[in-house]
Structures are given as C-alpha cells and as structure tokens.
Design a protein around this motif. Structure first.
Motif, mmCIF file in Angstrom:
data_model
loop_
_atom_site.group_PDB
_atom_site.id
_atom_site.type_symbol
_atom_site.label_atom_id
_atom_site.label_comp_id
_atom_site.label_asym_id
_atom_site.label_seq_id
_atom_site.Cartn_x
_atom_site.Cartn_y
_atom_site.Cartn_z
ATOM 1 N N LEU A 59 -3.247 1.632 2.128
ATOM 2 C CA LEU A 59 -3.059 0.446 1.285
ATOM 3 C C LEU A 59 -3.371 -0.879 1.989
ATOM 4 O O LEU A 59 -3.701 -1.864 1.355
ATOM 5 C CB LEU A 59 -1.629 0.401 0.737
ATOM 6 C CG LEU A 59 -1.313 1.491 -0.291
ATOM 7 C CD1 LEU A 59 0.178 1.535 -0.585
ATOM 8 C CD2 LEU A 59 -2.092 1.258 -1.582
ATOM 9 N N ILE A 60 -3.245 -0.881 3.328
ATOM 10 C CA ILE A 60 -3.566 -2.114 4.053
ATOM 11 C C ILE A 60 -5.003 -2.017 4.545
ATOM 12 O O ILE A 60 -5.313 -1.219 5.422
ATOM 13 C CB ILE A 60 -2.618 -2.334 5.249
ATOM 14 C CG1 ILE A 60 -1.168 -2.372 4.778
ATOM 15 C CG2 ILE A 60 -2.984 -3.612 6.006
ATOM 16 C CD1 ILE A 60 -0.150 -2.444 5.892
ATOM 17 N N LYS A 61 -5.839 -2.822 3.945
ATOM 18 C CA LYS A 61 -7.249 -2.678 4.336
ATOM 19 C C LYS A 61 -7.693 -3.949 5.019
ATOM 20 O O LYS A 61 -7.371 -5.013 4.620
ATOM 21 C CB LYS A 61 -8.098 -2.411 3.111
ATOM 22 C CG LYS A 61 -7.827 -1.022 2.558
ATOM 23 C CD LYS A 61 -8.955 -0.577 1.615
ATOM 24 C CE LYS A 61 -8.606 0.741 0.951
ATOM 25 N NZ LYS A 61 -8.064 0.559 -0.402
ATOM 26 N N THR A 90 6.076 -6.412 3.527
ATOM 27 C CA THR A 90 5.699 -6.781 2.162
ATOM 28 C C THR A 90 4.424 -7.616 2.171
ATOM 29 O O THR A 90 3.496 -7.368 1.402
ATOM 30 C CB THR A 90 6.835 -7.605 1.490
ATOM 31 O OG1 THR A 90 8.067 -6.931 1.698
ATOM 32 C CG2 THR A 90 6.587 -7.774 0.002
ATOM 33 N N GLU A 91 4.379 -8.606 3.067
ATOM 34 C CA GLU A 91 3.182 -9.460 3.145
ATOM 35 C C GLU A 91 1.938 -8.646 3.444
ATOM 36 O O GLU A 91 0.878 -8.862 2.870
ATOM 37 C CB GLU A 91 3.373 -10.526 4.240
ATOM 38 C CG GLU A 91 4.207 -11.698 3.765
ATOM 39 C CD GLU A 91 4.392 -12.743 4.852
ATOM 40 O OE1 GLU A 91 4.957 -13.800 4.533
ATOM 41 O OE2 GLU A 91 3.986 -12.509 6.018
ATOM 42 N N SER A 92 2.083 -7.692 4.360
ATOM 43 C CA SER A 92 0.902 -6.901 4.735
ATOM 44 C C SER A 92 0.382 -6.093 3.544
ATOM 45 O O SER A 92 -0.790 -5.772 3.471
ATOM 46 C CB SER A 92 1.236 -5.980 5.911
ATOM 47 O OG SER A 92 2.074 -4.930 5.480
ATOM 48 N N LEU A 93 1.279 -5.796 2.596
ATOM 49 C CA LEU A 93 0.852 -5.033 1.418
ATOM 50 C C LEU A 93 0.221 -5.907 0.334
ATOM 51 O O LEU A 93 -0.515 -5.419 -0.507
ATOM 52 C CB LEU A 93 2.048 -4.281 0.822
ATOM 53 C CG LEU A 93 2.549 -3.076 1.624
ATOM 54 C CD1 LEU A 93 3.942 -2.672 1.161
ATOM 55 C CD2 LEU A 93 1.590 -1.896 1.486
ATOM 56 N N VAL A 94 0.547 -7.203 0.340
ATOM 57 C CA VAL A 94 0.025 -8.039 -0.755
ATOM 58 C C VAL A 94 -0.992 -9.088 -0.314
ATOM 59 O O VAL A 94 -1.749 -9.592 -1.132
ATOM 60 C CB VAL A 94 1.171 -8.731 -1.557
ATOM 61 C CG1 VAL A 94 2.004 -7.696 -2.280
ATOM 62 C CG2 VAL A 94 2.044 -9.610 -0.689
ATOM 63 N N ILE A 95 -1.002 -9.428 0.981
ATOM 64 C CA ILE A 95 -1.962 -10.441 1.438
ATOM 65 C C ILE A 95 -3.039 -9.741 2.263
ATOM 66 O O ILE A 95 -2.715 -9.047 3.237
ATOM 67 C CB ILE A 95 -1.266 -11.531 2.290
ATOM 68 C CG1 ILE A 95 -0.117 -12.156 1.486
ATOM 69 C CG2 ILE A 95 -2.257 -12.588 2.763
ATOM 70 C CD1 ILE A 95 0.798 -13.050 2.307
ATOM 71 N N PRO A 96 -4.297 -9.886 1.891
ATOM 72 C CA PRO A 96 -5.344 -9.208 2.651
ATOM 73 C C PRO A 96 -5.466 -9.800 4.063
ATOM 74 O O PRO A 96 -5.145 -10.966 4.271
ATOM 75 C CB PRO A 96 -6.620 -9.493 1.845
ATOM 76 C CG PRO A 96 -6.179 -10.100 0.566
ATOM 77 C CD PRO A 96 -4.825 -10.671 0.775
ATOM 78 N N LYS A 145 2.886 0.940 -5.284
ATOM 79 C CA LYS A 145 2.102 2.098 -4.830
ATOM 80 C C LYS A 145 2.616 2.613 -3.489
ATOM 81 O O LYS A 145 2.718 3.811 -3.269
ATOM 82 C CB LYS A 145 0.629 1.708 -4.671
ATOM 83 C CG LYS A 145 -0.127 1.659 -5.983
ATOM 84 C CD LYS A 145 -1.599 1.359 -5.707
ATOM 85 C CE LYS A 145 -2.297 0.907 -6.963
ATOM 86 N NZ LYS A 145 -3.538 0.157 -6.672
ATOM 87 N N PHE A 146 2.922 1.666 -2.587
ATOM 88 C CA PHE A 146 3.415 2.060 -1.264
ATOM 89 C C PHE A 146 4.708 2.862 -1.385
ATOM 90 O O PHE A 146 4.839 3.954 -0.829
ATOM 91 C CB PHE A 146 3.639 0.824 -0.378
ATOM 92 C CG PHE A 146 4.395 1.127 0.886
ATOM 93 C CD1 PHE A 146 3.840 1.944 1.866
ATOM 94 C CD2 PHE A 146 5.677 0.629 1.089
ATOM 95 C CE1 PHE A 146 4.541 2.254 3.024
ATOM 96 C CE2 PHE A 146 6.386 0.936 2.237
ATOM 97 C CZ PHE A 146 5.819 1.752 3.216
ATOM 98 N N ILE A 161 -3.554 -3.196 10.316
ATOM 99 C CA ILE A 161 -2.653 -2.055 10.155
ATOM 100 C C ILE A 161 -2.016 -1.642 11.483
ATOM 101 O O ILE A 161 -0.852 -1.262 11.544
ATOM 102 C CB ILE A 161 -3.373 -0.870 9.447
ATOM 103 C CG1 ILE A 161 -2.458 0.360 9.357
ATOM 104 C CG2 ILE A 161 -4.675 -0.514 10.093
ATOM 105 C CD1 ILE A 161 -1.258 0.205 8.506
ATOM 106 N N TYR A 162 -2.785 -1.758 12.580
ATOM 107 C CA TYR A 162 -2.232 -1.331 13.874
ATOM 108 C C TYR A 162 -1.099 -2.250 14.315
ATOM 109 O O TYR A 162 -0.120 -1.798 14.898
ATOM 110 C CB TYR A 162 -3.350 -1.242 14.930
ATOM 111 C CG TYR A 162 -4.370 -0.225 14.513
ATOM 112 C CD1 TYR A 162 -4.073 1.142 14.585
ATOM 113 C CD2 TYR A 162 -5.603 -0.610 13.974
ATOM 114 C CE1 TYR A 162 -4.984 2.088 14.135
ATOM 115 C CE2 TYR A 162 -6.511 0.339 13.533
ATOM 116 C CZ TYR A 162 -6.202 1.681 13.622
ATOM 117 O OH TYR A 162 -7.084 2.620 13.179
#
Ligand SMILES: [Zn+2]
Length: 373
Positions: free
Chosen positions: A371-373, A328-334, A297-298, A338-339
């Motif tokens: 995408l990073i929540k 990559t980790e920031s996109l798959v591991i909650p 998605k990213f 984001i900052y």
C-alpha cells in the motif's frame, strides 16, 4: 422514481453528520433501500433509488430513539461523553431540545423529504448565525465546531480569554441555528457513525471525534464504515497518553469490524476534530479531514493476513501514539519510504519489554509494502 435530497451546505462536520444520520436512519427502517451519496462542495446529495413511499414518521422516530437512548446512558453515552470537554449543555438539555424539535415537526406537519429536496433549504429556513426560535435550534460545538455563541479569531477558539478576544477581531455574538430536521439528524449521525475517545488527566479533558464522510458511496459503504467508527467509544483515564487525531483514525479503524468490502468506485474521507478543556480554557483544535480508503485497505488486509494487527496497534497507542500518526500518514500521503516505516516499527518493538512483545508479522509488513508506494 429517484428522490434527490440535499444537505444544507453548512460545511463539515455538520453536513456529514446530517448525511450519515439520514442514510443510517433510512437504512435501519428500510434494509433493502438503495442509496447513492455524492459530496458536492460543502453539501451532499443523497439519491434514494428504489423507494418513493417512505414512512417519514418511522425514520424520524428511529433517529430520535437513538438520541434519547444515548442520553439515557448519561455520562457513559456519546452525548454525555462529548460534553465532558465542553460542559455548557448536558444530555437532559438535548432531550428537551429534541422533544421541542419533534413537537414543531408534528404541529407544522413538515416533511424532511420535502425540506431536503429543496436545494435552498438553509436559506429558506433561515439557518446559520442567528437567534434561537421555536422552529430554529442552536447547534452545539459537539456537532459543529464552528458554532458557539462567540465567533472569534483564531477561527477555532471559542474561549473568552486570550489575546484574540481582546484584539477586537470579534464577530457579532450569535448562535448557529438550524431547522428541527437538521438538528435531529445531526445528533443521530453523531450517535450512529462517530467514534469518540475521551482523554482525561487532572487538568485537561479532551474528546477526539472521528467520523466517515461519504464523498462517493452507496448505503452499504456508509453502513460499514459507520459500524466501524460508531462502535468505538473509549475513555482513556490513566497517564498522559493522548492519541493524535490522525493516529486516532487508524486506531479506531483497527479495533472495529472490517467485515465486508467497500464498493469498487467508493471514495470516503474521515473527518476529525478535538474539543479540549484545559483549566477554564475551552478550545476546538486539530479539525481536518483525510482520505480513508488506504487505511481501510491496510486494516482489512493486514487483519486477514496476521492475527497480531490489533495487538500491535493497541501497543503503539499505549506507548508511543505518535507512531500511529506516522503510520497513518504513510498510508495516505504519497512519498513515504516503506523501509523507514518498517524500521520505525521495528525500533519501537525493540524498545518495549519482553513481556509485552508483539511480533512484527510478515502479513502486516507485506500489506504495508503493497500500500505504501
Ligand atoms: Zn435544516
């Protein structure tokens, strides 16, 4: 009539390669075929929804042609490249083994639809650890990192040096063997769906393999992701730059074509492993899997919103590839902030020279925030 096929359940990546090999070979022969794939424990179920008159010979020929054509590229083909870090077997040996597998299929008149319809396939065919025979073929480390003639501790070490080999934790020497269909479709899966990046320095050669694994997917999902990963073949010769496996997933995906959308209910993983040769020591490491959807998605959305994504990812890969892993980790591991991620990207871009500057485009940042929540 729905046809259900089952991969044998050898585990990853072998079953994933087999499932991708089957689905893609079928699709290339029958572009209108409808397939659903579902992962169940260590095996896959392939449901063929709209075809019960499959010409098996054409599908097998398709799989075999992809392997033979790749072998003809010698050291530039995927098979040739994948052996640079595991030099025991050459492409010409693979061609020989493939021909052996084909002649066994012809003489025994076996059918892959029939064989894979049987849930007890692996047991009945006596696949697993054992001796190579006329109807059972040795799977190489490239398609199954858990193979190799010696099974030693640590699990992934296939070298014959080191303390583990002297400690007595040694399983009986045995190859890992599979039937002609598993052998052919797994190599076809490697050619059709796997990204291969070779890093080469004076003393060390390593090969990073990444392939999509359809946990719940349609034929189009498998085709789309296999197109993205399957086209990525790269040899990185200069310097010490080595992209870590997780970062490699984002790197391979960003340089591919993210055209078309995945189906709404789909779930896909990426499976990755690295085979390395350092001096005389051969090993397989970084073997794992990760969810793929957010990375897809990213890339798809950031590419739509910004013309700079590919340049940004390439620049990071060139200079500070560890940053790709963080991204990559920031996109798959909650739980990533984001900052912190945007600040890391910003700081990286501040460090590089003016001539190579890439803007941190708002389209890229927006997509990350979403995408990073
Ligand atoms: Zn088999």
């Amino acid at each position: 009539m729905v046809i259900n096929l089952y991969t044998p359940g050898h585990g990853d990546p072998l079953d994933t390669l087999i499932v991708n090999g089957i689905v893609l070979s079928l699709m290339e022969e029958y572009p209108d075929i409808k397939i659903e794939v579902l992962k169940q424990a260590s095996r896959f179920i392939v449901k063929i929804l709209n075809k019960d008159d499959i010409n098996e010979r054409n599908v097998i020929d398709n799989a075999i042609m992809s392997i033979i054509e790749d072998c003809e590229l010698e050291t530039e083909g995927k098979i040739g490249l994948s052996f640079s870090s595991q030099p025991a077997v050459r492409p010409e040996n693979i061609v020989k083994a493939i021909n052996g597998a084909l002649s066994h299929i012809n003489s025994s008149k076996s059918s892959f639809i029939e064989d894979f319809s049987d849930e007890l396939h692996a047991m009945k065919k006596q696949e697993g650890r054992g001796k190579e025979k006329r109807n059972l073929f040795k799977v190489h480390v490239q398609i199954a990192p858990f193979t190799g003639s010696y099974l030693r501790l640590p699990y992934m070490t296939v070298g014959n040096t080191g303390t583990a080999s002297k400690a007595g934790f040694k399983a009986e020497e045995a190859d890992y063997i599979v039937c002609p269909f598993c052998f052919i479709f797994s190599w076809a899966g490697l050619i059709k769906s796997t990204s291969i990046i070779v890093f080469s320095t004076k003393n060390k050669k390593s090969t990073l393999f990444i392939l999509p694994s359809p946990v719940k997917a349609t034929q189009d999902d498998v085709a789309l992701l296999s197109l993205i990963f399957g086209e990525k073949v790269e040899v990185v010769r200069a310097g010490d730059r080595e992209i870590p496996a997780l970062g490699g997933v984002l790197y391979s995906m960003a340089s591919g074509e993210t055209i078309g959308a995945l189906s709404a209910q789909s779930l896909l993983d990426a499976i990755y492993w690295v085979s390395a040769k350092e001096g005389n020591f051969i090993s397989v490491r970084s073997f794992g899997s990760m969810p793929l959807l957010n990375v897809y998605k990213f890339v798809a959305e950031a590419k739509r919103k910004s013309p700079f994504l590919v340049r940004l990812i390439d620049t990071i890969a060139d200079r500070e590839p560890e940053l790709l892993t963080l991204l990559t980790e920031s996109l798959v591991i909650p739980g990533y902030n984001i900052y912190d991620i945007v600040r890391s990207l910003w700081a990286f871009l501040e460090r590089i020279e003016k001539t190579d500057k890439v803007p941190l485009d708002i389209g890229i940042v927006d997509t990350l925030i979403k995408l990073i929540k």
